[in-house]
Write an enzyme that holds these catalytic residues in place. Structure first.
Site, PDB file in Angstrom:
ATOM      1  N   ARG A 171       4.164   7.497 -11.422  1.00  0.00           N
ATOM      2  CA  ARG A 171       3.173   6.917 -10.499  1.00  0.00           C
ATOM      3  C   ARG A 171       1.807   7.564 -10.673  1.00  0.00           C
ATOM      4  O   ARG A 171       1.056   7.720  -9.707  1.00  0.00           O
ATOM      5  CB  ARG A 171       3.649   7.031  -9.046  1.00  0.00           C
ATOM      6  CG  ARG A 171       5.073   6.521  -8.809  1.00  0.00           C
ATOM      7  CD  ARG A 171       5.190   5.026  -8.872  1.00  0.00           C
ATOM      8  NE  ARG A 171       4.547   4.340  -7.782  1.00  0.00           N
ATOM      9  CZ  ARG A 171       5.156   3.920  -6.672  1.00  0.00           C
ATOM     10  NH1 ARG A 171       6.429   4.119  -6.508  1.00  0.00           N
ATOM     11  NH2 ARG A 171       4.498   3.283  -5.738  1.00  0.00           N
ATOM     12  N   ARG A 173      -2.762   6.073  -5.593  1.00  0.00           N
ATOM     13  CA  ARG A 173      -3.638   6.423  -4.473  1.00  0.00           C
ATOM     14  C   ARG A 173      -4.107   7.859  -4.378  1.00  0.00           C
ATOM     15  O   ARG A 173      -5.003   8.161  -3.601  1.00  0.00           O
ATOM     16  CB  ARG A 173      -2.952   6.030  -3.157  1.00  0.00           C
ATOM     17  CG  ARG A 173      -2.979   4.526  -2.940  1.00  0.00           C
ATOM     18  CD  ARG A 173      -2.078   4.137  -1.825  1.00  0.00           C
ATOM     19  NE  ARG A 173      -0.737   4.639  -2.124  1.00  0.00           N
ATOM     20  CZ  ARG A 173       0.304   4.479  -1.316  1.00  0.00           C
ATOM     21  NH1 ARG A 173       0.161   3.858  -0.178  1.00  0.00           N
ATOM     22  NH2 ARG A 173       1.479   4.967  -1.663  1.00  0.00           N
ATOM     23  N   ARG A 184      -9.386  -0.117  -5.135  1.00  0.00           N
ATOM     24  CA  ARG A 184      -8.433  -0.731  -4.214  1.00  0.00           C
ATOM     25  C   ARG A 184      -9.127  -1.265  -2.955  1.00  0.00           C
ATOM     26  O   ARG A 184      -8.649  -2.209  -2.324  1.00  0.00           O
ATOM     27  CB  ARG A 184      -7.375   0.320  -3.869  1.00  0.00           C
ATOM     28  CG  ARG A 184      -6.298  -0.074  -2.939  1.00  0.00           C
ATOM     29  CD  ARG A 184      -5.327  -1.066  -3.516  1.00  0.00           C
ATOM     30  NE  ARG A 184      -4.276  -1.274  -2.543  1.00  0.00           N
ATOM     31  CZ  ARG A 184      -4.454  -1.980  -1.426  1.00  0.00           C
ATOM     32  NH1 ARG A 184      -5.599  -2.578  -1.196  1.00  0.00           N
ATOM     33  NH2 ARG A 184      -3.453  -2.094  -0.559  1.00  0.00           N
ATOM     34  N   ASP A 188       4.136  -3.436 -10.555  1.00  0.00           N
ATOM     35  CA  ASP A 188       5.087  -2.965  -9.561  1.00  0.00           C
ATOM     36  C   ASP A 188       6.503  -3.254 -10.018  1.00  0.00           C
ATOM     37  O   ASP A 188       6.741  -4.095 -10.885  1.00  0.00           O
ATOM     38  CB  ASP A 188       4.840  -3.613  -8.198  1.00  0.00           C
ATOM     39  CG  ASP A 188       5.675  -2.903  -7.125  1.00  0.00           C
ATOM     40  OD1 ASP A 188       5.350  -1.751  -6.801  1.00  0.00           O
ATOM     41  OD2 ASP A 188       6.676  -3.491  -6.657  1.00  0.00           O
ATOM     42  N   TYR A 195      16.531  -4.348  -3.278  1.00  0.00           N
ATOM     43  CA  TYR A 195      15.364  -4.921  -2.578  1.00  0.00           C
ATOM     44  C   TYR A 195      15.572  -6.397  -2.250  1.00  0.00           C
ATOM     45  O   TYR A 195      15.232  -6.868  -1.165  1.00  0.00           O
ATOM     46  CB  TYR A 195      14.095  -4.780  -3.429  1.00  0.00           C
ATOM     47  CG  TYR A 195      13.407  -3.445  -3.278  1.00  0.00           C
ATOM     48  CD1 TYR A 195      12.741  -3.106  -2.087  1.00  0.00           C
ATOM     49  CD2 TYR A 195      13.402  -2.516  -4.304  1.00  0.00           C
ATOM     50  CE1 TYR A 195      12.107  -1.876  -1.946  1.00  0.00           C
ATOM     51  CE2 TYR A 195      12.771  -1.286  -4.167  1.00  0.00           C
ATOM     52  CZ  TYR A 195      12.126  -0.974  -2.986  1.00  0.00           C
ATOM     53  OH  TYR A 195      11.511   0.234  -2.850  1.00  0.00           O
TER      54      TYR A 195
END
Ligand code: CP3
Length: 348
Positions: free
Chosen positions: A22, A26, A35, A71, A146
């Site tokens: 990752r 962020r 973003r 993703d 998911y």
């Protein structure tokens, strides 16, 4: 050629390769800035923007690999299943019946998240030869968890219940997802990825027995097919200590484990292959650069350098100070890997 690819192919290298799960995201101010102007799906679906985000961490840090910005659920759009992000993936109509599974389309390679292949091709052109480009996909079980649960939930109880109640449904779903993931990985490698990482983030939800019966045959099929296609494979599993021995027997080029595991012990058990990836606790980086450097040095000292790709044990946390990332990379770059050092064999 990059040191990462060397290690995946079993060659000795002058220092351990390092990248960070990752790594685009962020914790980077430049990501947060971009973003603010675009929502997450727009970033993922616009190759120029996704390519920019993929390259952001490499402009700041001396990493050995870029991982494409997308993703886990990106390929699911090709199944006609609606997904939104809040901030994790939410499935508009969770999959709970065999009828729903049977109605899923069977998309061809070029129809599965074509924007991801486009992003990879763009990034490949900008990336120096000595930095590897990684594609990735979710493992069939993690994607299924998911799709059934509908969203990330502690322990994914509905996915586990469905595995117990309707094994035939799960089998059909895993079959279709394995085919989807294989084609998706092929398209990423055709576009320029040097290897793919299969994220089995929720590998550990089922018991060993259920996993062996319901899940393992599909994961094994996928990994074998990837090998037949000449695709280098890194397999990541998280929060699944009871499955590490079984995962160690799967056909992979590197096995990536979380921070709960001891890499040196796994290495001793396995002998010289496959490569091992990991596994600093991402939370250690929150403690700042000094604790990070200490932990990184301890990891390097404990773990034989041959066949080791340095990484975290799971994704980097959004609150991570940039100085901690510098400290981790410094520890790796400062290490002198002695040429006579070798991996222990089973007879050691
Ligand atoms: O740098 C990279 O590693 C590439 C980017 C990447 C993202 N998601 C971007 C992202 C990768 C490899 C993933 C994989 C992913 N996505 C996984 C497997 C890895 C893991 O962490 O176990 C999983 C389980 C997901 C599902 C997902 N997507 C969650 C749970 C969330 C919300 C929590 C979070 O981490 O933000 C997302 C959203 C997401 N995926 C973001 C990013 C940068 C945040 C979106 C934003 O900017 O708001």
């Amino acid at each position: 050629m990059s040191v990462l690819v060397d290690v995946l192919e079993g060659r000795s290298v002058s220092r351990r390769p390092v990248w960070i799960m990752r790594q685009a995201g962020r914790y980077l101010p430049e990501y947060r800035k971009l973003r603010k102007r675009h929502d997450f799906l727009t970033l993922c679906r616009t190759p120029e923007l996704a390519g920019e985000v993929t390259l952001q961490p490499l402009r700041r840090f001396p990493l050995d690999a870029a991982i494409v910005f997308a993703d886990l659920m990106s390929p699911i759009a090709a199944l006609g299943v609606g997904i939104r992000f809040e901030p994790g993936p939410v499935v508009s109509k969770p999959i709970r019946t065999l009828e729903q599974v049977r109605q899923l389309p069977d998309p061809e390679e070029g129809e599965i998240a074509p924007e991801v292949a486009e992003t990879l091709a763009l990034v490949r052109r900008e990336l120096p030869e000595d930095q590897a480009l990684l594609g990735f996909a979710g493992a069939p079980w993690t994607l299924a968890a998911y799709l059934i649960e509908g969203r990330g939930a502690k322990g994914f109880p509905r996915a586990r219940a469905l595995a117990a109640a309707e094994p035939a449904l799960l089998e059909e779903l895993l079959k279709r997802l394995s085919r989807l993931v294989l084609r998706y990985c092929r398209s990423q490698v055709s576009a320029g990825a040097d290897a793919v990482q299969i994220f089995d983030s929720w590998a550990g939800l089922l018991s060993l027995d259920s996993w062996q019966q319901l899940v393992a045959p599909h994961l094994e099929w996928l990994l074998e097919e990837l090998e037949r296609a000449g695709i280098r494979r890194i397999l990541f599993l998280q929060d699944a200590p009871h499955l590490v021995p079984a995962f160690s027997r799967l056909p992979v080029d590197a096995l990536s484990v979380d921070w709960r595991e001891d890499l040196a012990t796994i290495r001793r058990r396995l002998g010289s292959t496959p490569a091992l990836q990991g596994n600093l606790d991402p939370a250690v980086l929150l403690a700042g650069p000094e604790p990070t450097q200490r932990a990184a040095r301890a990891l390097l000292q404990r773990t034989p350098s041959e066949g080791h790709i340095v990484n975290l044990g799971h994704g980097i946390l959004p609150e991570t100070p940039l100085a901690s990332v510098d400290a981790l990379l410094e520890a790796v770059h400062d290490e002198e890997v002695l040429p006579h050092e070798r991996r222990p064999t089973e007879s050691d």
